[in-house]
Design a protein around this motif. Structure first.
Motif, PDB file in Angstrom:
ATOM      1  N   ALA B  68       0.806  -1.168   0.020  1.00  0.00           N
ATOM      2  CA  ALA B  68      -0.001   0.116  -0.084  1.00  0.00           C
ATOM      3  C   ALA B  68       0.959   1.440   0.054  1.00  0.00           C
ATOM      4  N   TYR B 144      -5.424   2.242  16.393  1.00  0.00           N
ATOM      5  CA  TYR B 144      -5.862   2.014  15.184  1.00  0.00           C
ATOM      6  C   TYR B 144      -7.261   1.523  15.047  1.00  0.00           C
ATOM      7  N   LEU B 145      -7.624   0.682  15.987  1.00  0.00           N
ATOM      8  CA  LEU B 145      -9.035   0.099  15.775  1.00  0.00           C
ATOM      9  C   LEU B 145      -9.880   1.182  16.538  1.00  0.00           C
ATOM     10  N   LEU B 149      -9.584   4.138  12.860  1.00  0.00           N
ATOM     11  CA  LEU B 149     -10.591   3.474  11.991  1.00  0.00           C
ATOM     12  C   LEU B 149     -11.938   3.886  12.472  1.00  0.00           C
ATOM     13  N   LYS B 150     -12.003   4.730  13.648  1.00  0.00           N
ATOM     14  CA  LYS B 150     -13.522   4.992  14.041  1.00  0.00           C
ATOM     15  C   LYS B 150     -13.739   6.345  13.316  1.00  0.00           C
ATOM     16  N   ARG B 153     -16.571   7.806   7.726  1.00  0.00           N
ATOM     17  CA  ARG B 153     -16.222   7.233   6.498  1.00  0.00           C
ATOM     18  C   ARG B 153     -15.995   8.376   5.298  1.00  0.00           C
ATOM     19  N   ASN B 168     -11.924   7.519   7.891  1.00  0.00           N
ATOM     20  CA  ASN B 168     -11.230   6.276   8.374  1.00  0.00           C
ATOM     21  C   ASN B 168     -10.285   5.699   7.190  1.00  0.00           C
ATOM     22  N   ARG B 169     -10.293   6.322   5.960  1.00  0.00           N
ATOM     23  CA  ARG B 169      -9.274   5.966   5.140  1.00  0.00           C
ATOM     24  C   ARG B 169      -7.791   6.604   5.199  1.00  0.00           C
ATOM     25  N   LEU B 250     -14.324   6.363  -4.616  1.00  0.00           N
ATOM     26  CA  LEU B 250     -14.237   5.324  -3.315  1.00  0.00           C
ATOM     27  C   LEU B 250     -13.288   6.144  -2.175  1.00  0.00           C
ATOM     28  N   ASN B 251     -12.227   6.807  -2.619  1.00  0.00           N
ATOM     29  CA  ASN B 251     -11.140   7.342  -1.856  1.00  0.00           C
ATOM     30  C   ASN B 251     -10.975   8.601  -1.934  1.00  0.00           C
ATOM     31  N   SER B 259      -1.942   7.418   5.867  1.00  0.00           N
ATOM     32  CA  SER B 259      -2.894   6.221   6.171  1.00  0.00           C
ATOM     33  C   SER B 259      -3.207   6.024   7.534  1.00  0.00           C
ATOM     34  N   PRO B 260      -4.269   5.486   7.771  1.00  0.00           N
ATOM     35  CA  PRO B 260      -4.770   5.201   9.300  1.00  0.00           C
ATOM     36  C   PRO B 260      -3.589   4.387  10.123  1.00  0.00           C
ATOM     37  N   GLU B 261      -2.805   3.353   8.962  1.00  0.00           N
ATOM     38  CA  GLU B 261      -1.967   2.494   9.685  1.00  0.00           C
ATOM     39  C   GLU B 261      -0.734   3.241  10.167  1.00  0.00           C
ATOM     40  N   VAL B 340      -0.932  -3.573  13.145  1.00  0.00           N
ATOM     41  CA  VAL B 340      -1.761  -2.315  12.576  1.00  0.00           C
ATOM     42  C   VAL B 340      -1.863  -2.525  11.102  1.00  0.00           C
TER      43      VAL B 340
END
Lengths: 371, 393
Positions: B68, B144-145, B149-150, B153, B168-169, B250-251, B259-261, B340
């Motif tokens: 990614a 992360y979670l 990710l919260k 969208r 969350n992307r 979509l993004n 990135s969230p990671e 993650v």
């Protein structure tokens, strides 16, 4: 005075080092030849040294008193720890069948959950005797990873799951999107293959295990999640709202799943392979765990008698007891029973038989003759 | 000389302490070498039995997977070696961002912990105690979670002023896009840097000669900034155009999407490590004797000046060694990225190991690489430590 002492000692150390190195290389050869049991001489030609060890695995397993089976613990229907802490699924039942064939006791098996990433190392290093963990048969794994696939227990294909309200109906709709996938899988490679051949730009979000992959998907970190279709069906059942997710009508790859053993022990390979065939043959002949005793007492068909150990010495040829086939069917069941127990219509992970029907019913299951 | 010769004659060598000392060391080294060769032979025999041979040639093979986040050009047809390099660079970028940010936060926390204001002091103490007693893995997964990710969208993205998109992307921020004149601008910046260094040395020699303290840092920075700003405006075309992220399909596209990671990993590592650095800084400051502070206050320096000119230079000597080990910890802890899903060195090596089946080689490579990282870091920190050491006469 001190200086000369130091120099002398340094020289001493150096000479000892040299001596030790020389010694190591001469003694170094020894452990290789003093392995165990019968060793076939290994031709030292080429990069890959042919391994030896015919019969070693069965001996080890028997001496240990149980079979160690590498399984999945996160995919319902294949390998899963249920609410009571028991392992269930068709991959798990295969391990039980193998234990039944060897020991005549389906419980003499220790399940060891392995991740996709560590499974081949675990098999190579001998930590597990057999890998039965929805693993796809492929050339590289059959050769370079030092394993042999025995038989296909489940014919699968890679699919893509998306949220039902996302409006995504095909792979093309995923352009520019993100796809969750698990690392160390053929799925990861297929995804890259398919998307590049279709010319679709996407971003992968790659995770270590199935749980985190689907957790990220549930949090909508990605637009879609991909794995084997069977895996999608079974993981969908543990999502918060299974009906809110659809599996796209595309098959991205062939995924023949089956148990795998180490290179180098053909006897063990045969046992692992014929355990699968015995279950399929059981279904072909209509022998189930319920009727196996009555079939056994009244059997007349030679092939059935050979499978159940009434005629010939099929089991002995495998290095097992002659009632190996009887034990498999009696203690675990034939293929249909195993399938229905985990993936049948009464289970939440229902997957229609499809390719996984007998060849007589339009499927791909076909057991070679027991003779 | 004569005496020792006499002694030598009277003491047999097996009772001579010096000889015994050396003999002990020799025996130890031989033992070590023997065990080492035993382990190596055992591994070789085990691998041979399983038909595995060791070689790094597989690194030339085609990786087949996508990654990614890549700082180098990469596609599924790139080699394993290229994938490894990408992991290396990702680890480096997390480490560099992490080390810088956690140092800044750590110093602030350490000073806040010693603040005379009751509220600041207590808050800092609470934070330090809380974070230092958490497990880093749990902390990272929480970030992360539980946090990134919260976020909303993509279609419901929260947009902060300055075109900062929270989704969350990932977090989208505006980013400079180089134009044709960017190359020239870079040259101008390099010239500015050289000028700034010149100014720095000029001021320093001036201060040495006259004993006055000019605002060296300020002027050095100003030189660089002025050259940069002038360069920006004299160029016919702006060297960078600012590209704000937009939601497309979509993004997010455009700008820079973190990135969230990456966000989870760096924020987790930074907040965690800065708590430890805060304690290191506090202990360093407390090691400076109270008399120093009182003396500097008596000389009329204000609180900040005391900290900057009197306390920190002395505290640094105590701070550097434990700080080094915190840096090393951060670098090594970055391998938790795998939890993650951030493609760092360890994560990508894992993927390579899986797809190629070369566990021994990959693990050796990873270990050597982390070792190199750590050694380089500590060599640098040791050099710095020597430089700032108290010069004793």
């Amino acid at each position: 005075m001190r200086k000369t002492l130091w120099i002398v000692s340094l020289l001493l150390v150096a000479s000892f080092v040299l001596a030790a190195c020389g010694g190591a290389s001469t003694t170094g050869g020894e452990p290789v030849t003093v392995v165990e049991t019968v060793i076939v001489e290994v031709p030292a030609e080429g990069a890959v040294v042919a391994p030896s060890g015919y019969g070693v695995t069965l001996e080890t397993v028997k001496a240990r008193g149980n079979l160690i089976c590498g399984v999945n613990s996160q995919v319902p229907g294949f390998g899963y720890i249920d609410a009571d802490g028991n392992f269930s699924g068709i991959d798990v039942d295969y391990c039980r069948a193998l234990a039944a064939a060897i020991f005549g006791d389906a419980n003499k098996v220790e399940f060891r959950p392995v991740t996709a990433a560590e499974r081949f190392t675990a098999l190579q290093s001998g930590e597990i005797d057999v890998l039965s963990r929805n693993t796809t048969w492929s050339l590289v794994r059959d050769t370079e990873l030092g394993g042999n696939f025995t038989a296909t227990t489940f014919y699968d294909g890679q699919g893509m799951m998306v949220p039902a309200d996302s409006g995504i109906n095909s792979l093309q709709d995923l352009a520019g999107g993100t796809v969750c996938v698990q690392t160390g899988t053929t799925t990861e490679l297929n995804l890259a293959d398919v998307m590049s051949s279709l010319g679709i730009a996407y971003t992968p979000a790659v995770y270590e295990d199935a749980d985190s992959t689907f957790a990220a998907y549930a949090e909508e970190r990605c637009d879609a999640v991909t794995t084997d279709k069977s895996g999608l069906v079974s993981r969908r059942t543990v999502l918060a709202d299974p009906s809110a997710h659809v599996i796209l009508d595309v098959t991205m790859s062939k995924e023949p799943l089956g148990p795998m053993v180490r290179h180098g022990d053909d006897q063990w390979f045969d046992i692992a392979q014929w355990t699968v065939f015995a279950m399929i043959a059981g279904e072909e002949f209509g022998i189930t765990s319920a009727n196996v005793d009555s079939v056994r007492s009244s059997a007349t068909a030679p092939e059935v008698m050979r499978l159940l150990g009434l005629e010939g010495d099929m089991g002995l040829k495998l290095g097992l007891n002659n009632d190996w086939g009887y034990n498999i069917i009696k203690l675990v069941g034939n293929y249909e029973e195993v399938y229905n127990r985990s993936l049948g219509p009464d289970t939440p992970t229902y997957i229609p038989r499809g390719y996984n029907s007998l060849y007589t019913e339009g499927g791909l299951l076909y057991a070679p003759p027991v003779r | 000389m004569q005496e020792s010769a006499k002694q030598k004659a009277t003491i047999p060598f097996w009772r001579d302490e010096r000889i015994l000392n050396i003999l002990g060391q020799v025996v130890f080294i031989i033992g070590l070498l023997f065990i080492g060769s035993l382990i190596y032979q055992n591994m070789k025999a085990g691998l041979a039995r399983q038909g595995i041979s060791l070689s790094l040639n597989f690194l030339k093979g085609i990786s087949g997977f996508d990654i990614a986040e890549t700082l180098l050009p990469y596609s599924r047809t790139s080699s394993y070696w290229r994938a490894f390099q990408i992991g290396l660079l990702n680890t480096l970028s997390v480490s560099i961002v992490g080390v810088i940010a956690s140092t800044v936060f750590g110093v602030i926390l350490g000073v806040a912990r010693l603040s005379t204001s009751f509220l600041i002091n207590r808050l800092a103490a609470f934070y330090l105690e809380l974070i230092r007693n958490l497990s880093l893995l749990v902390f990272l997964i929480f970030w992360y979670l539980g946090v990134f990710l919260k976020l909303p969208r993509v279609k419901e993205a929260v947009i902060w002023p300055g075109s900062i998109f929270l989704t969350n992307r990932g977090v989208g921020i505006p980013w400079g896009l180089p134009t044709d004149s960017y190359q020239t601008f870079r040259l101008i910046l390099i010239v500015g840097l050289i000028l700034a260094v010149g100014v720095f040395f000029l001021f320093q020699s001036y201060s040495k000669r006259t004993g006055r303290a000019p605002l060296t840092t300020l002027w050095t920075l100003l030189t660089f900034v002025i050259v940069g700003v002038v360069g920006w405006f004299i160029l016919p075309e702006k060297p960078l155009t600012f590209d704000a992220p937009v939601i497309e399909g979509l993004n997010m596209t455009g700008g820079k999407v973190l990135s969230p990671e990456f966000m989870a990993l760096t924020s987790g590592l930074v907040l965690y490590t800065s708590a430890f650095i805060g304690e290191v800084v506090r202990s360093g400051i407390l090691s400076v004797s109270k008399g120093q502070v009182e003396a500097s206050r008596a000389l009329g320096l204000n609180g900040f000046q005391t900290l900057r000119l009197i306390v920190f230079p002395q505290a640094l000597r105590v701070i550097i060694p434990p700080l080094t080990s915190q840096y090393l910890n951060l670098i090594k802890n970055s391998s938790l990225a795998i939890a993650v899903g951030y493609p760092d060195l360890f994560y990508i090596s894992n993927a390579i190991q899986n797809q190629s089946g070369r566990a021994v080689e990959m693990f050796s490579l990873v270990m050597i690489t982390y070792l190199m990282f750590s050694l380089i870091t500590s060599v640098f920190m040791n050099w710095y430590n020597r430089r700032i050491k108290l010069v004793e006469r």
